[in-house]
Design a protein around this motif. Structure first.
Motif, short mmCIF file in Angstrom:
data_model
loop_
_atom_site.label_atom_id
_atom_site.label_comp_id
_atom_site.label_asym_id
_atom_site.label_seq_id
_atom_site.Cartn_x
_atom_site.Cartn_y
_atom_site.Cartn_z
N MET B 124 50.96 59.50 40.97
CA MET B 124 50.06 59.11 42.08
C MET B 124 48.59 59.15 41.65
O MET B 124 47.81 58.25 41.95
N SER B 125 48.22 60.21 40.92
CA SER B 125 46.83 60.31 40.46
C SER B 125 46.49 59.17 39.51
O SER B 125 45.39 58.61 39.58
N VAL B 126 47.44 58.84 38.62
CA VAL B 126 47.18 57.76 37.67
C VAL B 126 47.09 56.42 38.41
O VAL B 126 46.25 55.57 38.07
N MET B 127 47.93 56.26 39.42
CA MET B 127 47.86 55.02 40.21
C MET B 127 46.49 54.90 40.89
O MET B 127 45.89 53.82 40.95
N ALA B 128 46.02 56.03 41.44
CA ALA B 128 44.70 56.03 42.08
C ALA B 128 43.63 55.61 41.07
O ALA B 128 42.73 54.80 41.36
N THR B 129 43.75 56.17 39.84
CA THR B 129 42.80 55.81 38.78
C THR B 129 42.87 54.32 38.49
O THR B 129 41.84 53.63 38.39
N ASP B 130 44.09 53.83 38.36
CA ASP B 130 44.28 52.42 38.03
C ASP B 130 43.67 51.52 39.10
O ASP B 130 42.99 50.52 38.79
N LYS B 131 43.88 51.90 40.35
CA LYS B 131 43.36 51.07 41.44
C LYS B 131 41.84 51.11 41.52
O LYS B 131 41.20 50.10 41.83
N ILE B 132 41.27 52.28 41.22
CA ILE B 132 39.80 52.33 41.29
C ILE B 132 39.20 51.50 40.16
O ILE B 132 38.16 50.85 40.33
N VAL B 133 39.89 51.45 39.02
CA VAL B 133 39.41 50.59 37.93
C VAL B 133 39.50 49.12 38.37
O VAL B 133 38.55 48.35 38.15
N ASN B 134 40.62 48.77 39.01
CA ASN B 134 40.73 47.38 39.51
C ASN B 134 39.62 47.04 40.50
O ASN B 134 39.04 45.96 40.47
N ALA B 135 39.35 48.01 41.40
CA ALA B 135 38.31 47.78 42.41
C ALA B 135 36.96 47.59 41.72
O ALA B 135 36.17 46.70 42.10
N ALA B 136 36.70 48.42 40.69
CA ALA B 136 35.41 48.31 39.99
C ALA B 136 35.31 46.96 39.28
O ALA B 136 34.25 46.31 39.29
N ARG B 137 36.42 46.53 38.69
CA ARG B 137 36.42 45.22 38.03
C ARG B 137 36.11 44.12 39.05
O ARG B 137 35.32 43.21 38.77
N ALA B 138 36.71 44.24 40.23
CA ALA B 138 36.47 43.24 41.28
C ALA B 138 35.01 43.28 41.73
O ALA B 138 34.42 42.24 42.04
N PHE B 139 34.43 44.49 41.75
CA PHE B 139 33.03 44.60 42.16
C PHE B 139 32.15 43.74 41.26
O PHE B 139 31.20 43.11 41.71
N PHE B 140 32.49 43.69 39.97
CA PHE B 140 31.71 42.86 39.06
C PHE B 140 32.08 41.39 39.14
O PHE B 140 31.23 40.53 39.05
N LYS B 141 33.39 41.13 39.29
CA LYS B 141 33.84 39.75 39.11
C LYS B 141 34.17 39.01 40.39
O LYS B 141 34.09 37.78 40.43
N ASP B 142 34.65 39.72 41.41
CA ASP B 142 35.12 39.01 42.60
C ASP B 142 34.96 39.93 43.80
O ASP B 142 35.90 40.59 44.23
N ILE B 143 33.74 39.94 44.32
CA ILE B 143 33.37 40.94 45.33
C ILE B 143 34.31 40.94 46.54
O ILE B 143 34.57 41.98 47.13
N SER B 144 34.86 39.76 46.88
CA SER B 144 35.70 39.69 48.08
C SER B 144 37.01 40.44 47.90
O SER B 144 37.68 40.78 48.87
#
Lengths: 496, 214
Positions: B124-144
């Motif tokens: 669960m902790s690793v999944m949370a990490t993975d998702k926050i990385v995805n969110a950060a990537r989206a912040f740079f590339k695809d804000i929506s």
């Protein structure tokens, strides 16, 4: 002497460069999106290009409002406007160069008894009200478009940043061009009828008119203002007055540029006419008010409360006070210039309706019994003459203007020396030059008599039908005639 | 202008590498915990080395990115937010590294019967990490798309809390020494903390996203 007279206009140009360049690049520089050096170079370059290429349109409207016809008068008009701008800036009141100069011209009109063209004045004042509203409208539309693109397009934040920088520079260049085109009239417009700059023809391809030389000078003055003083103002605009995001800034600056462009572009005006729409008046508008209008537009659209109504009130107050202060200063200083320094602040305008004028007007379909009552009387004051016309005839305002045009006495003498030295060889056609030679030594009391004689001698002097394709040709022809009239004005003559 | 686009490109790939390092850190952590619980000492030590390298790499990249942003005065409006985001993400991999290294230092004697719970909590902790990385990537590339990832981070954090609580209840009902209970519980807490840190980043990222979209 000429430079001393022009100095007040150049001072006005300097202050315009220092203040208004900040409207164009302030947010970009203030938020460090664009370096000051880059901004200053682009701004200066495009202000000059805009002034020289498209400066004539708005200048023409200012000229209609009141044609300041003596160098000392023009000097004082520009100086009073500059002093007004300086005073208002010191009192921390928002100020517009456009309003200052219009007030100053009206001051000159009042002092010299020249008539203020109500039509032009109405046009100018309406535009002042319309320009912030238009800017607000454009800003909202542009903001919506940019926001849609920004939020919907998956582009890397850093790449967006680079695009926005590029866009701010391009829009800034357009804004500077529009600023030059629209506001050069404020800086140097009053000198156009009086400055003795002759036209230059380079290889028969590029023709630089006398007024374009003036615009170039004014543009350079604005550039100096940009380089020497605008950095501070830009920092203020970027930091303290309004905190805008780069996208909002882009919308605001672009809408400001569009508004200034709309009220300066002769090409756009003729395009609108050609598709059957009413053209926008070409009027110098206030760049600051366009910016403020755009920002308020976005603020209202975003539903931001806390719009500073006292700031708005201050701006509105500036609208009223600036022209009045400028007018009063001009009036008082012209009085001193004329009565203490004995300088000629206006050239006397003489009007006389004689038989030839009556016949000419009849050929234009204007026949009035009342002309007989004022026939052969000399009027030394345009306001007085217009009053007489109003009392003795039932002419419409447009017709009265036409009568005043034909009745204005402005002696022309086709001087041999001037003919040999002052006619640019490549600018006139062979026939035009030949017809001029035939008029050597002739006197004309009215400018239209001179033009009519030329037309009688050569078809090259005939205006073409008023349609889009001939517009440039006709303007060019009118410019040539105006140049000849200024050159051969009897008081310029060498042999008399 | 071409220079600007070039430096932008380099920076873009650096940010990508940084996010990759965090994401990989999560995966290595999962494998590390697994090998510890299964007593595969050699593999476990290899994982520790790997995670130290990844943490160092993330640190270096973060510094480079920060330097670049300031020297070229890029994204002036969002620079502060981006720095905040990168530093907080760095905290995630820091926490991951410390937790795994603590396994090596303290060698907790975790009862075999709760291995599954530990693995689930780690997942669960690793999944949370993975998702926050995805969110950060989206912040740079695809804000929506940011919000699509953020709510998943919150979900996995809650799951991690739930499993941690379940695990603690089990541990404290076991017939083992209090010291061992407390020790095991602390490790469960440490693993769950990774998800907490990720949640903290998600909260900030949510605000940064709102700031960018208005």
């Amino acid at each position: 002497m000429l430079l001393i007279y022009l100095s007040s206009g150049l001072l006005l140009g300097w202050s315009l460069g220092a203040n208004d360049a900040a409207n164009v690049f302030g947010t970009a520089v203030g938020t460090r999106m664009v370096r000051f050096r880059t901004a200053a170079i682009i701004c200066s370059l495009f202000v000059i290009i805009g002034a020289v290429i498209s400066g004539a349109g708005a200048t023409h409207t200012l000229g209609n409002l009141g044609s300041v016809n003596a160098m000392a008068g023009a000097f004082m008009v520009a100086l009073s406007a500059a002093v007004t701008v300086w005073l208002m800036t010191r009192w921390m009141l928002p100020v517009s160069t456009s309003q200052a100069i219009v007030g100053a011209i009206i001051g000159w009109n009042l002092f010299t008894g020249s008539r203020t063209d109500i039509g032009s004045l109405t046009k100018i004042v309406t535009t002042w009200i319309a320009s912030p509203i238009l800017a607000a409208f454009f800003a909202i539309v542009l903001f919506l478009i940019f926001r849609q693109i920004f939020n919907r397009t998956p582009i890397h934040l850093l790449r967006w940043d680079a695009y926005i920088r590029a866009a701010l520079i391009i829009v800034g260049a357009f804004g500077s061009y529009s600023l030059g085109a629209n506001n050069i009239a404020n800086v140097i417009g009053v000198f156009v009828p009086v400055a003795p700059f002759s036209d230059v023809d380079i290889g028969g391809i590029i023709h630089i008119s006398g007024s374009q030389k003036l615009f170039l000078l004014g543009g350079i003055a604005i550039s100096i203002g940009v380089f020497t003083y605008s950095h501070r103002v830009m920092q203020t605009v970027g930091h303290s007055l309004f905190k805008l995001s780069p996208i909002t800034a882009l919308a605001v600056v672009l809408s400001h540029a569009i508004v200034l462009f709309l009220f300066a572009s002769e090409k756009l005006a003729s395009l609108l006419i050609s598709i059957g729409l009413p053209p926008l008046p070409l009027v110098p508008v206030s760049s600051s008010q366009a910016i403020v209008g755009a920002i308020i537009g976005i603020a209202i659209f975003k539903g931001i409360r806390g719009i500073k109504y006292n700031v708005l009130g201050g701006i509105a107050l500036g609208w009223v006070t600036t022209p009045i202060i400028a007018g009063v200063i001009t009036f008082i200083s012209l009085f001193f210039l004329q009565n203490v320094f004995y300088l000629e602040v206006s050239r006397e305008m003489v009007y006389k309706v004689d038989q030839s004028v009556i016949e000419k007007l009849a050929s234009k379909g204007i026949i009035q019994e009342g002309f007989q009552d004022i026939k052969a009387r000399r009027f030394r004051n345009p306001t007085r003459f217009e009053m007489e016309l109003r009392n003795n005839t039932d002419l419409t305002q447009t017709e009265r203007r036409l009568v005043m045009n034909y009745a204005r006495v402005d002696s022309i003498y086709v001087d041999e020396f001037l003919l040999a030295t002052k006619i640019p060889p490549d600018w006139f056609t062979k026939d035009q030059k030949a017809s001029l030679q035939k008029l050597k030594g002739e006197h004309f009391a009215y400018p239209w008599e001179f033009a009519d004689s030329l037309r009688a001698l050569s078809p090259d002097w005939h205006l073409k039908p008023d349609s889009r394709e001939y517009r440039v040709f006709n303007r060019e022809l009118e410019m040539k005639l105006e140049y000849l009239q200024n050159t051969f004005r009897a008081d310029n003559s060498h042999s008399e | 202008m071409p220079l600007l686009f070039k430096s932008t490109k380099i920076l873009e790939s650096q940010i990508d590498d940084f996010l990759d390092a965090i994401s990989q850190g999560g995966l290595v952590f999962k494998e590390g915990v697994k090998s510890y619980l299964e007593c595969e000492d050699e593999t476990f030590e290899r994982r520790i080395e790997a995670i130290k390298k990844l943490e160092n790499k993330a640190d270096d990249l973060r510094r480079q990115i920060e330097n670049q942003l300031y020297t070229h005065s890029l994204i002036p409006e969002h620079r502060g937010d981006v720095l905040g985001l990168l530093e907080n993400l760095d905290d995630v991999i820091d926490t991951i590294k410390k937790t795994l290294v603590n396994f090596s230092i303290e060698a907790p004697d975790i009862p075999v019967s709760i291995n599954r719970d530990f693995l689930e909590l780690t997942e669960m902790s690793v999944m949370a990490t993975d998702k926050i990385v995805n969110a950060a990537r989206a912040f740079f590339k695809d804000i929506s798309a940011v919000k699509d990832h953020l709510h998943k981070v919150l979900f996995y954090e809650k799951e991690a809390d739930r499993i941690e609580e379940r695990l603690n209840r089990k541990v404290f009902r076991m017939d083992i020494e209090l010291g061992l209970r407390l020790h095991t519980s602390r490790f469960a807490f440490n693993i769950s903390r990774i998800a907490d840190v990720a949640e903290g980043v998600a909260d900030r990222l949510n605000i940064y996203t709102i700031k960018r979209t208005v």
